[in-house]
Design a protein around this motif. Structure first.
Motif, PDB file in Angstrom:
ATOM      1  N   ALA A  39      37.547  -7.333  16.225  1.00  0.00           N
ATOM      2  CA  ALA A  39      37.082  -5.938  16.220  1.00  0.00           C
ATOM      3  C   ALA A  39      37.884  -5.052  17.169  1.00  0.00           C
ATOM      4  O   ALA A  39      37.326  -4.197  17.848  1.00  0.00           O
ATOM      5  CB  ALA A  39      35.596  -5.871  16.549  1.00  0.00           C
ATOM      6  N   GLY A  40      39.180  -5.268  17.235  1.00  0.00           N
ATOM      7  CA  GLY A  40      40.033  -4.442  18.085  1.00  0.00           C
ATOM      8  C   GLY A  40      40.044  -4.843  19.539  1.00  0.00           C
ATOM      9  O   GLY A  40      40.738  -4.231  20.352  1.00  0.00           O
ATOM     10  N   LEU A  41      39.296  -5.858  19.901  1.00  0.00           N
ATOM     11  CA  LEU A  41      39.285  -6.379  21.266  1.00  0.00           C
ATOM     12  C   LEU A  41      40.077  -7.676  21.295  1.00  0.00           C
ATOM     13  O   LEU A  41      40.157  -8.391  20.288  1.00  0.00           O
ATOM     14  CB  LEU A  41      37.853  -6.638  21.746  1.00  0.00           C
ATOM     15  N   VAL A 114      15.838  -4.566  15.448  1.00  0.00           N
ATOM     16  CA  VAL A 114      16.363  -5.358  14.345  1.00  0.00           C
ATOM     17  C   VAL A 114      17.497  -4.568  13.723  1.00  0.00           C
ATOM     18  O   VAL A 114      17.354  -3.380  13.427  1.00  0.00           O
ATOM     19  CB  VAL A 114      15.260  -5.667  13.318  1.00  0.00           C
ATOM     20  N   GLN A 115      18.632  -5.223  13.553  1.00  0.00           N
ATOM     21  CA  GLN A 115      19.832  -4.561  13.055  1.00  0.00           C
ATOM     22  C   GLN A 115      20.275  -5.208  11.751  1.00  0.00           C
ATOM     23  O   GLN A 115      19.942  -6.360  11.475  1.00  0.00           O
ATOM     24  CB  GLN A 115      20.964  -4.682  14.085  1.00  0.00           C
ATOM     25  N   ASP A 116      21.063  -4.470  10.987  1.00  0.00           N
ATOM     26  CA  ASP A 116      21.704  -5.030   9.806  1.00  0.00           C
ATOM     27  C   ASP A 116      22.678  -6.098  10.279  1.00  0.00           C
ATOM     28  O   ASP A 116      23.578  -5.800  11.073  1.00  0.00           O
ATOM     29  CB  ASP A 116      22.436  -3.918   9.063  1.00  0.00           C
ATOM     30  N   PRO A 117      22.541  -7.360   9.827  1.00  0.00           N
ATOM     31  CA  PRO A 117      23.427  -8.411  10.315  1.00  0.00           C
ATOM     32  C   PRO A 117      24.837  -8.346   9.719  1.00  0.00           C
ATOM     33  O   PRO A 117      25.725  -9.059  10.178  1.00  0.00           O
ATOM     34  CB  PRO A 117      22.721  -9.700   9.899  1.00  0.00           C
ATOM     35  N   GLY A 118      25.032  -7.515   8.723  1.00  0.00           N
ATOM     36  CA  GLY A 118      26.347  -7.420   8.105  1.00  0.00           C
ATOM     37  C   GLY A 118      26.583  -8.543   7.116  1.00  0.00           C
ATOM     38  O   GLY A 118      25.664  -9.279   6.745  1.00  0.00           O
ATOM     39  N   PRO A 119      27.834  -8.710   6.680  1.00  0.00           N
ATOM     40  CA  PRO A 119      28.149  -9.697   5.644  1.00  0.00           C
ATOM     41  C   PRO A 119      27.883 -11.135   6.051  1.00  0.00           C
ATOM     42  O   PRO A 119      27.747 -11.998   5.199  1.00  0.00           O
ATOM     43  CB  PRO A 119      29.644  -9.506   5.379  1.00  0.00           C
ATOM     44  N   VAL A 152      26.611 -11.096  21.976  1.00  0.00           N
ATOM     45  CA  VAL A 152      27.611 -10.202  22.548  1.00  0.00           C
ATOM     46  C   VAL A 152      26.885  -9.389  23.611  1.00  0.00           C
ATOM     47  O   VAL A 152      25.908  -8.701  23.319  1.00  0.00           O
ATOM     48  CB  VAL A 152      28.246  -9.281  21.478  1.00  0.00           C
ATOM     49  N   LEU A 153      27.346  -9.493  24.837  1.00  0.00           N
ATOM     50  CA  LEU A 153      26.742  -8.817  25.982  1.00  0.00           C
ATOM     51  C   LEU A 153      27.679  -7.710  26.439  1.00  0.00           C
ATOM     52  O   LEU A 153      28.840  -7.973  26.739  1.00  0.00           O
ATOM     53  CB  LEU A 153      26.531  -9.821  27.119  1.00  0.00           C
ATOM     54  N   ALA A 154      27.181  -6.472  26.471  1.00  0.00           N
ATOM     55  CA  ALA A 154      27.988  -5.340  26.942  1.00  0.00           C
ATOM     56  C   ALA A 154      27.987  -5.320  28.463  1.00  0.00           C
ATOM     57  O   ALA A 154      26.933  -5.364  29.092  1.00  0.00           O
ATOM     58  CB  ALA A 154      27.423  -4.029  26.406  1.00  0.00           C
ATOM     59  N   LEU A 167      26.766  -1.198  20.216  1.00  0.00           N
ATOM     60  CA  LEU A 167      26.926  -2.632  20.451  1.00  0.00           C
ATOM     61  C   LEU A 167      26.617  -3.413  19.175  1.00  0.00           C
ATOM     62  O   LEU A 167      27.306  -4.390  18.860  1.00  0.00           O
ATOM     63  CB  LEU A 167      26.039  -3.102  21.608  1.00  0.00           C
ATOM     64  N   ALA A 168      25.600  -2.992  18.423  1.00  0.00           N
ATOM     65  CA  ALA A 168      25.277  -3.662  17.160  1.00  0.00           C
ATOM     66  C   ALA A 168      26.446  -3.552  16.179  1.00  0.00           C
ATOM     67  O   ALA A 168      26.809  -4.532  15.522  1.00  0.00           O
ATOM     68  CB  ALA A 168      24.012  -3.074  16.553  1.00  0.00           C
ATOM     69  N   ALA A 169      27.054  -2.365  16.090  1.00  0.00           N
ATOM     70  CA  ALA A 169      28.202  -2.181  15.195  1.00  0.00           C
ATOM     71  C   ALA A 169      29.364  -3.065  15.627  1.00  0.00           C
ATOM     72  O   ALA A 169      30.013  -3.706  14.789  1.00  0.00           O
ATOM     73  CB  ALA A 169      28.620  -0.711  15.163  1.00  0.00           C
ATOM     74  N   LEU A 170      29.627  -3.132  16.918  1.00  0.00           N
ATOM     75  CA  LEU A 170      30.701  -3.982  17.418  1.00  0.00           C
ATOM     76  C   LEU A 170      30.399  -5.450  17.130  1.00  0.00           C
ATOM     77  O   LEU A 170      31.280  -6.212  16.713  1.00  0.00           O
ATOM     78  CB  LEU A 170      30.905  -3.776  18.929  1.00  0.00           C
ATOM     79  N   THR A 171      29.160  -5.861  17.309  1.00  0.00           N
ATOM     80  CA  THR A 171      28.774  -7.246  17.044  1.00  0.00           C
ATOM     81  C   THR A 171      29.015  -7.592  15.584  1.00  0.00           C
ATOM     82  O   THR A 171      29.571  -8.654  15.273  1.00  0.00           O
ATOM     83  CB  THR A 171      27.306  -7.484  17.439  1.00  0.00           C
ATOM     84  N   ARG A 172      28.620  -6.718  14.662  1.00  0.00           N
ATOM     85  CA  ARG A 172      28.863  -6.959  13.231  1.00  0.00           C
ATOM     86  C   ARG A 172      30.360  -7.105  12.963  1.00  0.00           C
ATOM     87  O   ARG A 172      30.792  -7.995  12.238  1.00  0.00           O
ATOM     88  CB  ARG A 172      28.293  -5.830  12.380  1.00  0.00           C
TER      89      ARG A 172
END
Length: 182
Positions: A39-41, A114-119, A152-154, A167-172
């Motif tokens: 993710a760019g990191l 609760v977040q969208d877990p993505g693919p 993933v801990l910010a 953070l959720a978007a980055l985690t996905r």
């Protein structure tokens, strides 16, 4: 000085997370690898805390610091472990949170978004956690699926992850690279 204390708190949370994830894994679970970039990191050289974290995983997972290319400052800490135990992702998250509590890390599940877990599927939740010795709250996203459990801990002052939604978007995004590491 506050940043140093908060970072120390972050490592304490990571150790608690490692204990929680380690409790989820079976003896035959292979160690999942963490990629050089996600993710760019980019994965940064391990410091003593990350080396200790990897040792505590007993070959069942990995921990790494990730930051922006060209810097040596970590934005996030990632922990990933194989999780082959049967059960729904929600059950795995329950065990994860129980492990955090046993390690003395305060995580109010009522604050878990609760977040969208993505693919990658499974379940993804994000919430603030507090490491009690420093009374420092940091945002943490935790996921579980049929194959892995991870977090993933910010870290304080992390670039681009100032909110739980970021953070959720980055985690996905990171999960896509982490899943390929299996």
């Amino acid at each position: 000085m506050r940043t140093v204390v908060a970072i120390a708190a972050g490592f304490g949370v990571v150790f608690a997370v490692i204990a929680a994830i380690g409790a989820l894994t079976g003896d035959d679970a292979p160690e999942p690898g963490l990629p050089a970039a996600a993710a760019g990191l980019v994965r940064l050289d391990p410091d003593d805390a990350v080396r200790q974290a990897d040792a505590r995983m007993d070959g069942r997972g990995s921990a790494a610091r990730y930051g922006r290319p060209g810097t040596d400052r970590a934005d996030v800490l990632v922990v990933l472990a194989a999780d082959k135990q049967a059960g729904a992702a929600a059950d795995k998250l329950d065990r994860f949170y129980a492990g955090l509590g046993e390690a003395g890390v305060s995580a109010d599940r009522a604050q878990a978004a609760v977040q969208d877990p993505g693919p990658g599927g499974g379940a993804l939740q994000c919430l603030p956690v507090t490491y009690p010795e420093q009374h420092t709250a940091l945002d943490l996203c935790v996921w579980a699926d049929a194959h892995t459990a991870g977090s993933v801990l910010a870290l304080p002052d992390a670039d681009g992850v100032g909110t739980v939604a970021e953070l959720a978007a980055l985690t996905r995004q990171m999960r896509a690279a982490l899943d390929r590491g299996r």
